[in-house]
Write an enzyme that holds these catalytic residues in place. Structure first.
Site, PDB file in Angstrom:
ATOM      1  N   LYS A   1      33.343  72.050  46.186  1.00  0.00           N
ATOM      2  CA  LYS A   1      32.153  71.415  46.751  1.00  0.00           C
ATOM      3  C   LYS A   1      32.476  70.103  46.402  1.00  0.00           C
ATOM      4  CE  LYS A   1      29.886  70.276  42.712  1.00  0.00           C
ATOM      5  NZ  LYS A   1      29.834  69.051  42.109  1.00  0.00           N
TER       6      LYS A   1
ATOM      7  N   ASP B   1      24.298  75.010  39.816  1.00  0.00           N
ATOM      8  CA  ASP B   1      25.096  74.806  41.127  1.00  0.00           C
ATOM      9  C   ASP B   1      25.284  76.221  41.744  1.00  0.00           C
ATOM     10  OD1 ASP B   1      24.969  72.216  40.773  1.00  0.00           O
ATOM     11  OD2 ASP B   1      27.013  72.151  40.366  1.00  0.00           O
TER      12      ASP B   1
END
Length: 274
Positions: A7, A132
């Site tokens: 990401k 996350d």
């Protein structure tokens, strides 16, 4: 093979701090097509075995092993697995590699073991492994808030990203624990955010503590003023409307700079797995 994509944080604002010390953030998570990959072999003995341990990381502390054992406990599953991890994403790079690996373990073994947990249930499990992890389990590009656990899906335009990776490991705790970290950026509403807006509040601290991050970021900003750091570092990146633009800057990178191009994804490759 089961992908665990990286990401990028298209911005990252620290807007406050809770009484328990956790930081309140706002950020946009964008999945890209650079990834670790995992392979699983079922076991009937209930054991979780990591066939590809990471040097310096005790097996019991490895997020892939912890994720598999957590799923066993939550689902009362008696099956086991041997996990093969092809690690391509750097540790301490700000790309979410460990969190993504853990999320892929949860998604893959939930499917292979047929444990029947829903995606929201897997997101809850993931949060106990790291802030996350739920976003990777959720599977969509998101505008995230809180400590990262509250998120809203967001549509992002196609982009190519030039990513530079200084050959260092930036420990997240060292950045968030710095007294000089700015923690009072005014919050924005997710509906008001536009691509290219915002900055990374962790960047100044990382650049001060790790000169290699500053060196790579300064070089990239000379060629792409929109460049910024992702996560708590060490990787820095710049987004471009076309891959050709990214390739033109990549061609100018010094030979000793570790650099590569990735395309933004519309969703996680496992977004539809059940």
């Amino acid at each position: 093979m089961w992908p665990a994509p990286a990401k990028l944080n298209l911005f990252l604002h620290v807007i406050g701090r809770r009484a328990d010390g956790y930081h309140l953030l706002q950020t946009v998570f964008r999945f890209i097509d650079r990834a670790d990959t995992l392979r699983f072999e079922p076991r009937s003995d209930g054991e979780i075995v990591l066939a590809t341990p990471i040097p310096g990381v005790p097996t019991d502390s490895d997020l892939t092993v912890r994720a598999a054992r957590l799923l066993q406990q939550a689902s009362a599953c008696r099956q086991g697995a041997t996990i093969h991890l092809d690690k391509q994403l750097p540790m301490g790079g700000g790309l979410g590699g460990g969190s993504s690996d853990a999320a892929t373990v949860l998604l893959a073994l939930n499917h292979l073991w047929q444990t029947g947990l829903t995606r929201p249930q897997l997101e809850k499990l993931g949060l106990t492994l790291g802030a996350d992890v739920p976003v990777f389990v959720h599977g969509h590009n998101t505008f995230a808030e809180g400590i990262g656990e509250a998120f809203t899906d967001i549509e992002l335009p196609p982009q190519s990203y030039l990513v530079l990776h200084p050959a260092i490991h930036v420990p997240t705790a060292a950045i968030f624990g710095a007294p000089e970290l700015k923690r009072d950026t005014p919050p924005i509403r997710h509906g008001e955010w536009q691509p290219g807006q915002g900055h990374n509040d962790l960047e100044a601290v990382a650049c001060a503590k790790f000169p290699a991050v500053a060196e790579y970021l300064n070089w990239l900003k000379q060629h792409a003023p929109q460049a910024m750091m992702t996560g708590s570092g060490a990787c820095v990146f710049a987004g471009f409307a076309s891959r050709r633009e990214a390739e033109a800057i990549l061609a100018q990178c010094p030979a000793d700079m570790n650099a590569w191009i990735a395309d933004g994804l519309g969703e996680h490759p496992l977004a539809k797995i059940s």
